[in-house]
Design a protein around this motif. Structure first.
Motif, PDB file in Angstrom:
ATOM      1  N   ALA A  99      -1.887  -0.367  -4.646  1.00  0.00           N
ATOM      2  CA  ALA A  99      -1.163  -0.957  -3.523  1.00  0.00           C
ATOM      3  C   ALA A  99      -1.556  -0.226  -2.247  1.00  0.00           C
ATOM      4  O   ALA A  99      -2.050   0.900  -2.289  1.00  0.00           O
ATOM      5  N   ARG A 100      -1.352  -0.877  -1.145  1.00  0.00           N
ATOM      6  CA  ARG A 100      -1.601  -0.268   0.149  1.00  0.00           C
ATOM      7  C   ARG A 100      -0.435  -0.641   1.066  1.00  0.00           C
ATOM      8  O   ARG A 100      -0.088  -1.800   1.195  1.00  0.00           O
ATOM      9  N   GLU A 101       0.165   0.380   1.653  1.00  0.00           N
ATOM     10  CA  GLU A 101       1.256   0.176   2.595  1.00  0.00           C
ATOM     11  C   GLU A 101       0.708   0.302   4.008  1.00  0.00           C
ATOM     12  O   GLU A 101      -0.025   1.241   4.315  1.00  0.00           O
ATOM     13  N   VAL A 102       1.048  -0.654   4.842  1.00  0.00           N
ATOM     14  CA  VAL A 102       0.654  -0.624   6.249  1.00  0.00           C
ATOM     15  C   VAL A 102       1.930  -0.538   7.069  1.00  0.00           C
ATOM     16  O   VAL A 102       2.828  -1.362   6.931  1.00  0.00           O
ATOM     17  N   THR A 103       2.053   0.500   7.899  1.00  0.00           N
ATOM     18  CA  THR A 103       3.234   0.653   8.741  1.00  0.00           C
ATOM     19  C   THR A 103       2.813   0.689  10.202  1.00  0.00           C
ATOM     20  O   THR A 103       1.688   0.985  10.538  1.00  0.00           O
ATOM     21  N   GLY A 104       3.728   0.396  11.045  1.00  0.00           N
ATOM     22  CA  GLY A 104       3.480   0.352  12.480  1.00  0.00           C
ATOM     23  C   GLY A 104       4.543  -0.560  13.050  1.00  0.00           C
ATOM     24  O   GLY A 104       5.720  -0.349  12.847  1.00  0.00           O
ATOM     25  N   ALA A 105       4.101  -1.610  13.721  1.00  0.00           N
ATOM     26  CA  ALA A 105       5.041  -2.587  14.246  1.00  0.00           C
ATOM     27  C   ALA A 105       5.716  -3.345  13.100  1.00  0.00           C
ATOM     28  O   ALA A 105       6.851  -3.779  13.214  1.00  0.00           O
ATOM     29  N   THR A 106       5.011  -3.475  11.974  1.00  0.00           N
ATOM     30  CA  THR A 106       5.505  -4.185  10.795  1.00  0.00           C
ATOM     31  C   THR A 106       5.139  -3.379   9.566  1.00  0.00           C
ATOM     32  O   THR A 106       4.156  -2.654   9.558  1.00  0.00           O
ATOM     33  N   ARG A 107       5.910  -3.521   8.519  1.00  0.00           N
ATOM     34  CA  ARG A 107       5.568  -2.875   7.252  1.00  0.00           C
ATOM     35  C   ARG A 107       5.023  -3.930   6.304  1.00  0.00           C
ATOM     36  O   ARG A 107       5.675  -4.938   6.057  1.00  0.00           O
ATOM     37  N   ILE A 108       3.844  -3.679   5.779  1.00  0.00           N
ATOM     38  CA  ILE A 108       3.188  -4.603   4.868  1.00  0.00           C
ATOM     39  C   ILE A 108       2.754  -3.820   3.640  1.00  0.00           C
ATOM     40  O   ILE A 108       2.176  -2.743   3.760  1.00  0.00           O
ATOM     41  N   LEU A 109       3.002  -4.359   2.464  1.00  0.00           N
ATOM     42  CA  LEU A 109       2.551  -3.751   1.226  1.00  0.00           C
ATOM     43  C   LEU A 109       1.765  -4.797   0.449  1.00  0.00           C
ATOM     44  O   LEU A 109       2.251  -5.898   0.230  1.00  0.00           O
ATOM     45  N   ASP A 157      -0.550   2.731  10.603  1.00  0.00           N
ATOM     46  CA  ASP A 157      -0.973   3.678   9.577  1.00  0.00           C
ATOM     47  C   ASP A 157      -1.049   2.967   8.230  1.00  0.00           C
ATOM     48  O   ASP A 157      -0.290   2.041   7.970  1.00  0.00           O
ATOM     49  N   THR A 158      -1.970   3.426   7.383  1.00  0.00           N
ATOM     50  CA  THR A 158      -2.059   2.888   6.027  1.00  0.00           C
ATOM     51  C   THR A 158      -1.938   4.031   5.023  1.00  0.00           C
ATOM     52  O   THR A 158      -2.303   5.165   5.311  1.00  0.00           O
ATOM     53  N   ARG A 159      -1.403   3.685   3.843  1.00  0.00           N
ATOM     54  CA  ARG A 159      -1.231   4.667   2.773  1.00  0.00           C
ATOM     55  C   ARG A 159      -1.514   3.978   1.451  1.00  0.00           C
ATOM     56  O   ARG A 159      -0.950   2.925   1.164  1.00  0.00           O
ATOM     57  N   GLU A 160      -2.415   4.548   0.663  1.00  0.00           N
ATOM     58  CA  GLU A 160      -2.664   4.034  -0.675  1.00  0.00           C
ATOM     59  C   GLU A 160      -1.541   4.499  -1.593  1.00  0.00           C
ATOM     60  O   GLU A 160      -1.072   5.628  -1.477  1.00  0.00           O
TER      61      GLU A 160
END
Length: 66
Positions: free
Chosen positions: A20-30, A2-5
């Motif tokens: 910024a954009r947060e990417v969650t799933g197997a890993t969290r990336i911002l 999933d992504t969230r602005e």
């Protein structure tokens, strides 16, 4: 995945980017976009004052992370 602005302000909406954009799933990336010395409305701040501009540009990512 999933992504969230993340946009603590609204002035960027007309420009089509996110602070910024947060990417969650197997890993969290911002990811953060480039930051500059603007206030919450997108207005440039501290004209002619490099120290003031730098302080605000460094503080703005704190708003995004909060």
């Amino acid at each position: 995945m999933d992504t969230r602005e993340i946009n603590p302000w609204t002035w960027q909406d007309g420009f089509g980017f996110a602070h910024a954009r947060e990417v969650t799933g197997a890993t969290r990336i911002l990811t953060l976009s480039g930051q500059c010395a603007t206030d919450a409305t997108g207005a440039p701040q501290h004209p002619g004052d490099m120290a003031g501009q730098l302080a605000l540009a460094v503080a703005n990512p704190g708003e995004v992370l909060a």
